[in-house]
Design an enzyme around this catalytic site. Structure first.
Site, PDB file in Angstrom:
ATOM      1  N   ALA A  17      -5.058  23.741   0.245  1.00  0.00           N
ATOM      2  CA  ALA A  17      -4.644  25.129   0.417  1.00  0.00           C
ATOM      3  C   ALA A  17      -4.984  25.684   1.793  1.00  0.00           C
ATOM      4  O   ALA A  17      -4.407  26.689   2.205  1.00  0.00           O
ATOM      5  CB  ALA A  17      -5.289  25.992  -0.658  1.00  0.00           C
ATOM      6  N   SER A  19      -5.791  23.277   4.629  1.00  0.00           N
ATOM      7  CA  SER A  19      -5.486  22.286   5.659  1.00  0.00           C
ATOM      8  C   SER A  19      -4.732  21.120   5.048  1.00  0.00           C
ATOM      9  O   SER A  19      -4.777  20.887   3.842  1.00  0.00           O
ATOM     10  CB  SER A  19      -6.770  21.779   6.343  1.00  0.00           C
ATOM     11  OG  SER A  19      -7.542  21.017   5.433  1.00  0.00           O
ATOM     12  N   ASP A 239      -3.348  17.122  -6.356  1.00  0.00           N
ATOM     13  CA  ASP A 239      -4.503  16.589  -5.631  1.00  0.00           C
ATOM     14  C   ASP A 239      -5.721  16.407  -6.534  1.00  0.00           C
ATOM     15  O   ASP A 239      -6.513  15.481  -6.340  1.00  0.00           O
ATOM     16  CB  ASP A 239      -4.838  17.430  -4.402  1.00  0.00           C
ATOM     17  CG  ASP A 239      -5.024  18.917  -4.677  1.00  0.00           C
ATOM     18  OD1 ASP A 239      -5.023  19.323  -5.856  1.00  0.00           O
ATOM     19  OD2 ASP A 239      -5.153  19.686  -3.703  1.00  0.00           O
ATOM     20  N   ASN A 298     -10.719  26.121 -14.228  1.00  0.00           N
ATOM     21  CA  ASN A 298     -10.603  26.529 -12.828  1.00  0.00           C
ATOM     22  C   ASN A 298     -11.670  27.562 -12.496  1.00  0.00           C
ATOM     23  O   ASN A 298     -11.822  28.555 -13.220  1.00  0.00           O
ATOM     24  CB  ASN A 298      -9.232  27.150 -12.570  1.00  0.00           C
ATOM     25  CG  ASN A 298      -8.193  26.130 -12.178  1.00  0.00           C
ATOM     26  OD1 ASN A 298      -8.234  25.006 -12.656  1.00  0.00           O
ATOM     27  ND2 ASN A 298      -7.257  26.521 -11.350  1.00  0.00           N
ATOM     28  N   GLY A 404     -14.533  18.331  -0.798  1.00  0.00           N
ATOM     29  CA  GLY A 404     -15.207  18.894   0.370  1.00  0.00           C
ATOM     30  C   GLY A 404     -16.577  19.450   0.089  1.00  0.00           C
ATOM     31  O   GLY A 404     -17.453  19.459   0.968  1.00  0.00           O
TER      32      GLY A 404
END
Length: 484
Positions: A17, A19, A239, A298, A404
């Site tokens: 969202a 990169s 993803d 989520n 990340g």
């Protein structure tokens, strides 16, 4: 020299969202390496019509990345979920895709539930409530000239695959986020589509991970300098599905948290959980590799911190996290799943307002706000992992954190402390690795899902965090939020 001959290279297009990147994965016997060929920003644009994705810039970044990647045996594309492009009868894109954070779906879920009650919708599709689900976006688009002209809908990775190959398809793991798939049959829910008047003919035929998706068009070969033919392989194109495929778990007793802009926390199951209690807890049943179900919740994720950092003028993140580690823990927490944090802008003030409204100390400095965010995320991880085990009847012994957020040691340790379970962090580029592994498996270079995970575990850098402290402090913080 012989080992080098046995290694095959694959290009993983992995769009997040904030990169995009093109990664090159090299796979061989006992070998899995990943290098970055090209990284580019993903910057949404606010137009008079609303918030839009700059999909042309993304496609240009993909082409630049394939040019930098050099010779590859295959290409695969994954991205975030729910968003899509609409094509006309000639296959031309009808405007830039709408961003899921756009306000057009406000009030739409209630209109849908008037026709198909929320409980019935969940029992049919198993998908959590989120105001931006594709189903709600389609209902919101009715009556627009663009939607009237649309003859095809392609989810974001399928749209880019179409531009690369000229062939159209709808990959299943991403299709399962539209709220139009039955997770039991792993096919379209015609019952839901018929009740809501949605034409499933808008969607291209379903593809499964590993299916061929075409060959790079001659124009793409010329643009990138690649020598054809270069096949494009359908991967687990959501993803999160690719990331979960690369979780380095040794057995089924694990929870996972895919960390990034969002935190997706849950379990891998063999069948969906469609109970009313599961719906009330807002768990989703999305499809994964090899017949698996991603049973997860989520959570707003590092979006909260990303927005604050942007508001603060992009200070050094490492220094900010060091300062945050010195701030007393659990002084103030917010609900990291609250939809009030979904929209961009004024995030530090909105977090302060939430703390003030709940009678907690208001964080003032960037370090205090950062600690509040990380404590709140760890608390949300704890609740999701505990709730998933209870609702699915599936106990776990370890939490795998991928994505990340694995680079954020403080968040990983806080998650271990909150869950009272060891956390294994890594790999950071799990989505790209899962993308590569599905391509390699399609060419016979790796085995089943368990074999893929063993290869990840043996070749990637992992860090283990043991829980410390008393989980009672986290229970007390949970109670504080529950009493709001």
């Amino acid at each position: 020299m012989s080992a080098a001959v046995d290694v095959t290279s694959y290009a993983a297009v992995d769009l997040g969202a904030s990169s995009g990147r093109v990664m090159v994965g090299r796979v061989g016997p006992g070998r899995l390496e990943l290098t970055e060929a090209h990284r580019f920003r993903n910057r949404p644009v606010r137009t008079p019509d609303g918030l839009r994705w700059d999909v042309l810039a993304l496609y240009a970044g993909v082409l630049d990345g394939l040019r930098a990647a050099g010779p590859v045996a295959s290409v695969g594309v994954d991205s975030w979920a729910v968003d899509h492009g609409l094509l006309d009868a000639d296959g031309a894109l009808l405007g830039n895709p709408v961003h899921y954070r756009d306000a057009r779906t406000e009030g739409v879920p209630e209109k849908v539930w008037a026709t198909l009650p929320a409980g019935e919708l969940y029992a049919a599709t198993g998908l959590q409530y989120a105001p931006f689900n594709t189903l709600y976006q389609l209902v919101a688009a009715r009556g627009t000239a663009q939607f009237a002209a649309a003859r095809r809908l392609l989810l974001i990775p399928d749209l880019l695959t179409y531009w690369l190959t000229g062939e159209q398809g709808t990959e299943l793991t991403n299709a399962s986020t539209t709220q139009l798939i039955d997770p039991r049959t792993r096919d379209w829910s015609r019952q839901v589509a018929d009740r809501l008047g949605i034409d499933l003919g808008l969607f291209a035929p379903l593809r499964r991970p590993g299916d061929p998706a075409g060959l790079l068009r001659p124009e793409v070969l010329e643009e990138t300098g690649l020598s054809g033919p270069v096949p494009v392989t359908a991967v687990a194109s959501h993803d999160t599905a690719s990331a979960v495929a690369a979780v380095p778990a040794s057995d089924e007793r694990f929870a996972y948290i895919c960390t990034g802009t969002w935190s997706l926390a849950g379990l891998e199951l063999t069948a969906p959980v469609l109970s009313e209690e599961s719906r009330a807890a807002n768990f989703t049943n999305e499809l994964g590799l090899d017949g698996t179900v991603r049973y997860l919740r989520n959570i707003m994720g590092l979006w909260l911190l990303q927005e604050c950092v942007r508001d603060w003028g992009d200070p050094d993140l490492g220094g900010l996290l060091t300062e945050a580690a010195r701030v007393p823990g659990l002084r103030s927490v917010v609900d990291a799943g609250d939809a009030s944090f979904l929209a961009p802008g004024r995030m530090p003030e909105r977090i302060a307002e939430a703390c003030r409204a709940s009678g907690q100390p208001v964080p003032e400095s960037p370090a205090e706000v950062t600690r509040c965010i990380l404590d709140s995320l760890a608390l949300a991880h704890r609740r999701a992992v505990a709730d998933a085990q209870r609702l699915a009847g599936h106990p776990v012994d370890v939490v795998h954190v991928v994505g990340g957020g694995t680079r954020n040691a403080l968040l990983c340790q806080l998650t271990a402390d909150a869950c009272g379970l060891p956390v294994v962090a890594g790999p950071a580029e799990a989505a790209a690795l899962g993308n590569v592994l599905v391509q390699a498996r399609a060419q016979g270079l790796v085995g089943d899902l368990a074999g893929m995970r063993r290869l990840v575990s043996r070749t990637q850098s992992l860090t283990r965090y043991e829980p410390t402290g008393d989980t009672g402090r986290w229970r007390a913080a949970e109670a504080r939020l529950a009493d709001r």
